[in-house]
Design a protein around this motif. Structure first.
Motif, PDB file in Angstrom:
ATOM      1  N   VAL A  48      20.366  19.520 -58.000  1.00 20.79           N
ATOM      2  CA  VAL A  48      20.581  19.295 -56.500  1.00 20.79           C
ATOM      3  C   VAL A  48      19.788  18.373 -56.300  1.00 20.79           C
ATOM      4  CG1 VAL A  48      22.476  19.117 -55.970  1.00 20.79           C
ATOM      5  CG2 VAL A  48      22.530  20.854 -57.629  1.00 20.79           C
ATOM      6  N   ASP A  49      20.327  17.009 -55.573  1.00 19.38           N
ATOM      7  CA  ASP A  49      19.232  15.952 -54.638  1.00 19.38           C
ATOM      8  C   ASP A  49      19.641  16.303 -53.254  1.00 19.38           C
ATOM      9  OD1 ASP A  49      17.453  14.486 -56.362  1.00 19.38           O
ATOM     10  OD2 ASP A  49      19.448  14.166 -57.327  1.00 19.38           O
ATOM     11  N   LEU A  50      20.381  16.803 -53.048  1.00 18.09           N
ATOM     12  CA  LEU A  50      21.744  16.858 -52.057  1.00 18.09           C
ATOM     13  C   LEU A  50      22.540  17.546 -51.518  1.00 18.09           C
ATOM     14  CD1 LEU A  50      22.111  14.633 -48.955  1.00 18.09           C
ATOM     15  CD2 LEU A  50      23.841  15.425 -49.134  1.00 18.09           C
ATOM     16  N   VAL A  51      23.092  18.735 -50.798  1.00 21.19           N
ATOM     17  CA  VAL A  51      24.376  19.288 -50.375  1.00 21.19           C
ATOM     18  C   VAL A  51      24.677  18.545 -49.392  1.00 21.19           C
ATOM     19  CG1 VAL A  51      25.347  21.749 -50.536  1.00 21.19           C
ATOM     20  CG2 VAL A  51      22.814  21.351 -51.894  1.00 21.19           C
ATOM     21  N   ILE A  52      26.106  18.732 -49.334  1.00 24.58           N
ATOM     22  CA  ILE A  52      26.921  18.523 -48.156  1.00 24.58           C
ATOM     23  C   ILE A  52      27.920  19.977 -48.076  1.00 24.58           C
ATOM     24  CG2 ILE A  52      29.087  17.345 -47.151  1.00 24.58           C
ATOM     25  CD1 ILE A  52      28.037  14.844 -49.139  1.00 24.58           C
ATOM     26  N   LEU A  53      27.745  20.886 -46.772  1.00 22.21           N
ATOM     27  CA  LEU A  53      28.465  21.765 -46.870  1.00 22.21           C
ATOM     28  C   LEU A  53      29.455  22.558 -45.851  1.00 22.21           C
ATOM     29  CD1 LEU A  53      27.606  24.835 -48.148  1.00 22.21           C
ATOM     30  CD2 LEU A  53      25.536  24.831 -46.823  1.00 22.21           C
ATOM     31  N   ASP A  54      29.985  22.800 -45.883  1.00 19.63           N
ATOM     32  CA  ASP A  54      31.217  22.950 -44.559  1.00 19.63           C
ATOM     33  C   ASP A  54      30.857  24.734 -44.230  1.00 19.63           C
ATOM     34  OD1 ASP A  54      33.364  23.184 -42.816  1.00 19.63           O
ATOM     35  OD2 ASP A  54      34.533  24.004 -44.873  1.00 19.63           O
ATOM     36  N   MET A  75      15.918  20.757 -50.738  1.00 17.72           N
ATOM     37  CA  MET A  75      16.736  18.966 -50.641  1.00 17.72           C
ATOM     38  C   MET A  75      18.006  19.197 -49.237  1.00 17.72           C
ATOM     39  SD  MET A  75      18.536  21.877 -52.426  1.00 17.72           S
ATOM     40  CE  MET A  75      19.777  22.587 -52.352  1.00 17.72           C
ATOM     41  N   PRO A  76      17.849  18.040 -48.891  1.00 15.77           N
ATOM     42  CA  PRO A  76      18.397  18.142 -48.336  1.00 15.77           C
ATOM     43  C   PRO A  76      19.318  18.992 -47.546  1.00 15.77           C
ATOM     44  CG  PRO A  76      17.678  15.877 -48.358  1.00 15.77           C
ATOM     45  CD  PRO A  76      17.783  16.906 -49.839  1.00 15.77           C
ATOM     46  N   ALA A  97      19.544  23.540 -42.219  1.00 17.69           N
ATOM     47  CA  ALA A  97      20.293  22.219 -42.033  1.00 17.69           C
ATOM     48  C   ALA A  97      19.896  21.574 -41.489  1.00 17.69           C
ATOM     49  CB  ALA A  97      21.701  21.763 -41.602  1.00 17.69           C
ATOM     50  N   ASP A  98      19.932  19.805 -42.710  1.00 17.58           N
ATOM     51  CA  ASP A  98      19.355  18.433 -42.380  1.00 17.58           C
ATOM     52  C   ASP A  98      19.776  17.729 -41.101  1.00 17.58           C
ATOM     53  OD1 ASP A  98      16.299  18.991 -43.805  1.00 17.58           O
ATOM     54  OD2 ASP A  98      18.146  19.083 -44.993  1.00 17.58           O
ATOM     55  N   SER A 116      20.643   8.383 -45.769  1.00 19.32           N
ATOM     56  CA  SER A 116      19.176   8.682 -44.922  1.00 19.32           C
ATOM     57  C   SER A 116      18.248   8.892 -45.411  1.00 19.32           C
ATOM     58  CB  SER A 116      19.569   8.196 -43.369  1.00 19.32           C
ATOM     59  OG  SER A 116      18.819   8.385 -42.972  1.00 19.32           O
ATOM     60  N   GLN A 117      19.017  10.201 -45.622  1.00 19.00           N
ATOM     61  CA  GLN A 117      18.453  11.574 -45.611  1.00 19.00           C
ATOM     62  C   GLN A 117      17.517  11.858 -47.277  1.00 19.00           C
ATOM     63  OE1 GLN A 117      17.962  13.935 -43.980  1.00 19.00           O
ATOM     64  NE2 GLN A 117      19.293  14.223 -42.204  1.00 19.00           N
TER      65      GLN A 117
END
Length: 231
Positions: A48-54, A75-76, A97-98, A116-117
Protein backbone atom coordinates in the motif's frame (compact mmCIF):
# COMPACT_ATOMS: atom_id res chain seq x y z
CA UNK A 1 3.28 2.99 -15.08
CA UNK A 2 2.09 0.92 -12.14
CA UNK A 3 -0.84 2.47 -10.29
CA UNK A 4 -0.30 3.67 -6.75
CA UNK A 5 -2.44 1.88 -4.19
CA UNK A 6 -4.53 3.78 -1.63
CA UNK A 7 -6.20 1.94 1.25
CA UNK A 8 -9.44 3.62 2.37
CA UNK A 9 -10.55 2.64 5.89
CA UNK A 10 -13.94 3.76 7.16
CA UNK A 11 -16.89 1.97 8.74
CA UNK A 12 -19.31 3.99 6.58
CA UNK A 13 -19.74 2.34 3.17
CA UNK A 14 -20.94 5.59 1.58
CA UNK A 15 -17.70 7.35 2.50
CA UNK A 16 -15.54 4.45 1.29
CA UNK A 17 -17.35 4.37 -2.04
CA UNK A 18 -17.31 8.16 -2.48
CA UNK A 19 -13.57 8.42 -1.83
CA UNK A 20 -12.95 5.46 -4.16
CA UNK A 21 -14.76 7.17 -7.05
CA UNK A 22 -12.61 10.31 -6.77
CA UNK A 23 -9.33 8.40 -6.35
CA UNK A 24 -9.98 5.98 -9.22
CA UNK A 25 -10.81 8.99 -11.40
CA UNK A 26 -7.31 10.31 -10.63
CA UNK A 27 -5.66 7.03 -11.64
CA UNK A 28 -5.17 5.37 -8.24
CA UNK A 29 -5.96 1.77 -7.36
CA UNK A 30 -8.19 1.62 -4.26
CA UNK A 31 -8.48 -1.04 -1.57
CA UNK A 32 -11.18 -0.70 1.08
CA UNK A 33 -11.62 -1.82 4.68
CA UNK A 34 -14.60 -1.36 6.98
CA UNK A 35 -12.75 -1.72 10.30
CA UNK A 36 -9.30 -1.54 11.84
CA UNK A 37 -8.56 -5.28 11.88
CA UNK A 38 -9.43 -5.63 8.20
CA UNK A 39 -7.22 -2.63 7.44
CA UNK A 40 -4.22 -4.22 9.15
CA UNK A 41 -4.73 -7.46 7.24
CA UNK A 42 -4.96 -5.68 3.89
CA UNK A 43 -1.88 -3.55 4.58
CA UNK A 44 0.08 -6.68 5.50
CA UNK A 45 -1.00 -8.51 2.34
CA UNK A 46 -0.48 -5.64 -0.13
CA UNK A 47 2.11 -2.99 -1.00
CA UNK A 48 0.00 0.00 0.00
CA UNK A 49 1.32 3.46 -0.95
CA UNK A 50 -1.00 5.55 1.26
CA UNK A 51 -3.73 4.98 3.87
CA UNK A 52 -6.83 7.12 4.47
CA UNK A 53 -7.84 6.12 7.98
CA UNK A 54 -10.99 6.95 9.95
CA UNK A 55 -10.50 7.33 13.71
CA UNK A 56 -13.87 6.20 15.06
CA UNK A 57 -14.35 2.55 13.99
CA UNK A 58 -15.54 -0.72 15.51
CA UNK A 59 -13.18 -3.54 16.63
CA UNK A 60 -10.12 -1.26 16.58
CA UNK A 61 -10.01 2.53 16.28
CA UNK A 62 -7.85 4.44 13.84
CA UNK A 63 -5.37 5.58 16.48
CA UNK A 64 -4.50 1.98 17.38
CA UNK A 65 -4.38 0.97 13.71
CA UNK A 66 -2.01 3.85 12.93
CA UNK A 67 0.30 2.92 15.82
CA UNK A 68 0.43 -0.72 14.69
CA UNK A 69 1.07 0.17 11.06
CA UNK A 70 3.90 2.48 12.06
CA UNK A 71 5.78 -0.41 13.69
CA UNK A 72 6.64 -1.84 10.27
CA UNK A 73 5.55 0.62 7.56
CA UNK A 74 6.30 4.22 6.65
CA UNK A 75 3.75 5.03 3.92
CA UNK A 76 1.73 8.26 4.40
CA UNK A 77 -1.37 8.04 6.60
CA UNK A 78 -4.18 10.61 6.41
CA UNK A 79 -6.59 10.56 9.35
CA UNK A 80 -10.33 11.19 8.97
CA UNK A 81 -12.45 12.25 11.92
CA UNK A 82 -15.69 14.04 12.75
CA UNK A 83 -13.83 15.59 15.67
CA UNK A 84 -12.22 18.96 15.04
CA UNK A 85 -10.70 19.67 18.44
CA UNK A 86 -7.02 20.57 18.39
CA UNK A 87 -6.23 17.84 20.92
CA UNK A 88 -7.75 15.21 18.62
CA UNK A 89 -5.62 16.43 15.74
CA UNK A 90 -2.48 16.42 17.88
CA UNK A 91 -3.22 12.88 19.08
CA UNK A 92 -3.64 11.64 15.54
CA UNK A 93 -0.47 13.28 14.28
CA UNK A 94 1.68 12.26 17.24
CA UNK A 95 0.71 8.60 16.82
CA UNK A 96 2.17 8.56 13.31
CA UNK A 97 -0.34 10.19 10.97
CA UNK A 98 0.97 12.59 8.31
CA UNK A 99 -2.19 14.66 7.82
CA UNK A 100 -5.64 15.15 9.32
CA UNK A 101 -8.96 15.83 7.54
CA UNK A 102 -12.16 16.73 9.39
CA UNK A 103 -15.53 15.31 8.34
CA UNK A 104 -17.51 16.39 6.45
CA UNK A 105 -14.79 17.01 3.88
CA UNK A 106 -14.52 18.08 0.27
CA UNK A 107 -13.43 14.99 -1.75
CA UNK A 108 -11.37 17.19 -4.07
CA UNK A 109 -9.42 18.55 -1.09
CA UNK A 110 -8.81 15.01 0.14
CA UNK A 111 -7.50 13.97 -3.28
CA UNK A 112 -5.20 17.02 -3.30
CA UNK A 113 -3.80 15.99 0.09
CA UNK A 114 -3.29 12.43 -1.16
CA UNK A 115 -1.27 13.73 -4.11
CA UNK A 116 0.76 16.05 -1.88
CA UNK A 117 1.60 13.32 0.62
CA UNK A 118 2.61 10.86 -2.09
CA UNK A 119 4.87 13.43 -3.77
CA UNK A 120 6.55 14.18 -0.46
CA UNK A 121 6.90 10.50 0.41
CA UNK A 122 8.50 9.65 -2.93
CA UNK A 123 10.96 12.53 -2.69
CA UNK A 124 12.09 11.38 0.76
CA UNK A 125 12.26 7.72 -0.20
CA UNK A 126 14.10 7.63 -3.50
CA UNK A 127 16.46 4.63 -3.63
CA UNK A 128 19.99 5.39 -2.49
CA UNK A 129 23.01 4.77 -4.63
CA UNK A 130 25.45 2.21 -3.29
CA UNK A 131 28.68 3.93 -2.28
CA UNK A 132 31.19 2.47 -4.77
CA UNK A 133 34.11 4.23 -6.42
CA UNK A 134 34.23 1.83 -9.36
CA UNK A 135 31.20 -0.05 -10.69
CA UNK A 136 31.69 -2.78 -13.27
CA UNK A 137 28.97 -4.40 -15.37
CA UNK A 138 30.63 -6.85 -17.75
CA UNK A 139 32.96 -4.61 -19.82
CA UNK A 140 31.21 -1.39 -18.72
CA UNK A 141 33.24 0.51 -16.10
CA UNK A 142 31.92 3.51 -14.17
CA UNK A 143 34.26 5.52 -11.96
CA UNK A 144 32.01 7.51 -9.64
CA UNK A 145 34.86 9.58 -8.26
CA UNK A 146 36.07 11.14 -11.50
CA UNK A 147 32.89 10.53 -13.56
CA UNK A 148 34.72 8.38 -16.06
CA UNK A 149 32.85 5.78 -18.12
CA UNK A 150 34.42 3.14 -20.32
CA UNK A 151 33.08 0.31 -22.46
CA UNK A 152 36.01 -2.01 -23.02
CA UNK A 153 38.90 0.34 -23.75
CA UNK A 154 36.68 3.04 -25.21
CA UNK A 155 36.03 6.23 -23.23
CA UNK A 156 32.39 7.33 -23.17
CA UNK A 157 31.42 10.96 -22.67
CA UNK A 158 28.17 11.40 -20.74
CA UNK A 159 26.44 14.57 -19.62
CA UNK A 160 26.09 14.99 -15.83
CA UNK A 161 22.42 13.88 -15.92
CA UNK A 162 23.22 10.88 -18.10
CA UNK A 163 26.00 9.89 -15.73
CA UNK A 164 23.72 10.16 -12.68
CA UNK A 165 21.10 7.94 -14.30
CA UNK A 166 23.67 5.33 -15.29
CA UNK A 167 25.25 5.44 -11.84
CA UNK A 168 21.86 5.07 -10.12
CA UNK A 169 20.87 2.02 -12.17
CA UNK A 170 24.30 0.38 -12.12
CA UNK A 171 24.83 0.78 -8.38
CA UNK A 172 21.42 -0.83 -7.74
CA UNK A 173 21.71 -3.79 -10.10
CA UNK A 174 18.60 -5.90 -10.36
CA UNK A 175 16.34 -3.12 -9.03
CA UNK A 176 13.67 -1.87 -11.43
CA UNK A 177 13.31 1.92 -11.40
CA UNK A 178 10.17 3.57 -12.74
CA UNK A 179 10.57 6.68 -14.89
CA UNK A 180 9.10 8.66 -12.01
CA UNK A 181 11.63 7.29 -9.49
CA UNK A 182 14.55 8.03 -11.80
CA UNK A 183 13.37 11.58 -12.41
CA UNK A 184 12.77 12.41 -8.76
CA UNK A 185 16.06 10.81 -7.69
CA UNK A 186 18.22 12.55 -10.31
CA UNK A 187 16.43 15.86 -10.88
CA UNK A 188 15.17 16.21 -7.27
CA UNK A 189 11.87 17.61 -8.54
CA UNK A 190 8.25 16.44 -8.82
CA UNK A 191 7.60 14.25 -11.85
CA UNK A 192 4.90 15.22 -14.35
CA UNK A 193 3.02 12.45 -16.16
CA UNK A 194 3.63 13.85 -19.65
CA UNK A 195 7.35 14.42 -19.13
CA UNK A 196 9.51 12.22 -21.41
CA UNK A 197 12.84 13.62 -20.16
CA UNK A 198 13.99 10.32 -18.64
CA UNK A 199 13.17 8.33 -21.77
CA UNK A 200 15.17 10.76 -23.90
CA UNK A 201 18.17 10.51 -21.55
CA UNK A 202 17.98 6.69 -21.49
CA UNK A 203 17.98 6.64 -25.30
CA UNK A 204 21.04 8.91 -25.42
CA UNK A 205 22.90 6.80 -22.85
CA UNK A 206 22.19 3.65 -24.87
CA UNK A 207 23.45 5.31 -28.04
CA UNK A 208 26.75 5.97 -26.26
CA UNK A 209 27.34 2.71 -24.33
CA UNK A 210 25.51 0.04 -26.34
CA UNK A 211 26.84 -1.67 -29.42
CA UNK A 212 23.23 -2.04 -30.60
CA UNK A 213 20.93 0.43 -28.78
CA UNK A 214 17.87 -1.45 -30.07
CA UNK A 215 19.07 -4.57 -28.24
CA UNK A 216 20.73 -3.16 -25.12
CA UNK A 217 23.05 -5.29 -22.99
CA UNK A 218 23.25 -2.93 -20.04
CA UNK A 219 20.07 -0.89 -19.47
CA UNK A 220 17.08 -3.19 -19.86
CA UNK A 221 13.51 -2.02 -20.35
CA UNK A 222 10.91 -3.70 -18.15
CA UNK A 223 7.79 -2.93 -20.13
CA UNK A 224 5.12 -1.10 -18.19
CA UNK A 225 7.40 -0.75 -15.16
CA UNK A 226 10.70 1.00 -15.91
CA UNK A 227 14.41 0.28 -16.35
CA UNK A 228 17.10 -1.77 -14.68
CA UNK A 229 20.69 -2.96 -15.01
CA UNK A 230 20.68 -6.71 -14.52
CA UNK A 231 22.74 -8.46 -11.87
Amino acid sequence: MEKEIVLVVDDEKEIRDLVEIYLVNEGYKVLKASDGLEALQISNDNEVDLVILDIMMPKMDGIEVCMRMRKSKNMPIIMLSAKSQDLDKILGLTTGADDYVVKPFNPLELVARVKSQLRRYKRLNVPKKVDQEVIEVDDLMINTKNHQVKVGNKDVKLTPREFEILELLSSNRGVVFSIEKIYESVWKQDFFESDNTVMVHIRKIREKIEENPRRPRFIKTIWGVGYKVEK
